[in-house]
Design a protein around this motif. Structure first.
Motif, PDB file in Angstrom:
ATOM      1  N   ARG A  39      -7.359  -2.811  11.435  1.00  0.00           N
ATOM      2  CA  ARG A  39      -8.621  -3.546  11.336  1.00  0.00           C
ATOM      3  C   ARG A  39      -9.555  -2.939  10.305  1.00  0.00           C
ATOM      4  NH1 ARG A  39      -9.756  -4.993  17.718  1.00  0.00           N
ATOM      5  NH2 ARG A  39      -7.887  -6.278  17.964  1.00  0.00           N
ATOM      6  N   SER A  40      -9.503  -1.625  10.151  1.00  0.00           N
ATOM      7  CA  SER A  40     -10.321  -0.975   9.124  1.00  0.00           C
ATOM      8  C   SER A  40      -9.852  -1.362   7.726  1.00  0.00           C
ATOM      9  CB  SER A  40     -10.284   0.545   9.283  1.00  0.00           C
ATOM     10  OG  SER A  40     -10.894   0.933  10.478  1.00  0.00           O
ATOM     11  N   LEU A  41      -8.551  -1.497   7.543  1.00  0.00           N
ATOM     12  CA  LEU A  41      -8.034  -1.921   6.247  1.00  0.00           C
ATOM     13  C   LEU A  41      -8.460  -3.352   5.927  1.00  0.00           C
ATOM     14  CD1 LEU A  41      -4.443  -0.366   6.204  1.00  0.00           C
ATOM     15  CD2 LEU A  41      -6.430   0.304   4.825  1.00  0.00           C
ATOM     16  N   VAL A  42      -8.452  -4.225   6.942  1.00  0.00           N
ATOM     17  CA  VAL A  42      -8.914  -5.603   6.730  1.00  0.00           C
ATOM     18  C   VAL A  42     -10.397  -5.598   6.366  1.00  0.00           C
ATOM     19  CG1 VAL A  42      -9.276  -7.845   7.837  1.00  0.00           C
ATOM     20  CG2 VAL A  42      -7.142  -6.605   8.218  1.00  0.00           C
ATOM     21  N   ALA A  43     -11.191  -4.776   7.060  1.00  0.00           N
ATOM     22  CA  ALA A  43     -12.623  -4.691   6.756  1.00  0.00           C
ATOM     23  C   ALA A  43     -12.854  -4.111   5.359  1.00  0.00           C
ATOM     24  CB  ALA A  43     -13.338  -3.844   7.809  1.00  0.00           C
ATOM     25  N   ALA A  44     -12.030  -3.143   4.956  1.00  0.00           N
ATOM     26  CA  ALA A  44     -12.155  -2.568   3.607  1.00  0.00           C
ATOM     27  C   ALA A  44     -11.848  -3.638   2.549  1.00  0.00           C
ATOM     28  CB  ALA A  44     -11.225  -1.372   3.447  1.00  0.00           C
TER      29      ALA A  44
END
Length: 154
Positions: A123-128
Motif C-alpha cells: 500500500r505504501s508503494l501504491v501511495a508513493a
C-alpha cells in the motif's frame, strides 16, 4: 523564464529531488521510531485514493488551462494564472515529499517478517506512485500556464 517583468522559472527538478529525499528519509525513520514506541502505522487504501483524487483535480485543472491557453488561444486573467502556478508548484513539492515519504516507509518494510509487513509495503508503494502522479500532473499544470514573452501561448 526569469526577467525583470516578474516571470517565474519552472519548478526545478533539483528542488523536487531534494524534497523527495527528505520525504524518503522521514518515511524510512517512521518504521523504527514507531516500532519502539508501539505499533507502526498501517497504510489504508484511503491515503493512495486521496492522492489519486488530488492528482485528478490538478490534472483536470491542467487540461482545462491547456485548452484555454493553447487551443482557444485565450488569455488567462493574470491572477488566475498566478493562482494556478502557485497550486502547481505547491502540489509538485508536496507530491515529492509525500511520495518520497511513502516510498521510504515501503522500503523500510522490505525483508521484515512482521505480520502486516507485506500489506504496509504494497500500500505504501501504491501511495508513493500516487504521489509521483501528483508531481507529474502538477508539472503539466505549470507547463499549461506557460506563455511566451510576447504573450502568446508557448
Amino acid at each position: 523564464m526569469s526577467d525583470d517583468q516578474g516571470s517565474l522559472r519552472p519548478t526545478s527538478g533539483a528542488v523536487l529531488a531534494i524534497w523527495a529525499i527528505v520525504g524518503l528519509a522521514a518515511g524510512w525513520l517512521v518504521h523504527p521510531l514507531t516500532d519502539r514506541s508501539g505499533t507502526p502505522p498501517v497504510i489504508t487504501w484511503t491515503q493512495p485514493v486521496l492522492l489519486l483524487l488530488v492528482a485528478a483535480i490538478v490534472g483536470a485543472a491542467a487540461w482545462a488551462t491547456w485548452r484555454v491557453v493553447h487551443t482557444r488561444r485565450e488569455r488567462l486573467d493574470p491572477q488566475h494564472a498566478f493562482n494556478r502556478l502557485v497550486l502547481a508548484r505547491a502540489c509538485a513539492i508536496v507530491g515529492s515529499l509525500v511520495g518520497g515519504g511513502y516510498l521510504g516507509y515501503a522500503l523500510s518494510w522490505v525483508g521484515d517478517g512482521a505480520e502486516l509487513a507485506d500489506q504496509r509495503l504494497g500500500r505504501s508503494l501504491v501511495a508513493a506512485a500516487a504521489g509521483a502522479l501528483v508531481v507529474i500532473v502538477s508539472l503539466l499544470l505549470e507547463r499549461a500556464c506557460r506563455v511566451r514573452r510576447d504573450g502568446s501561448a508557448d
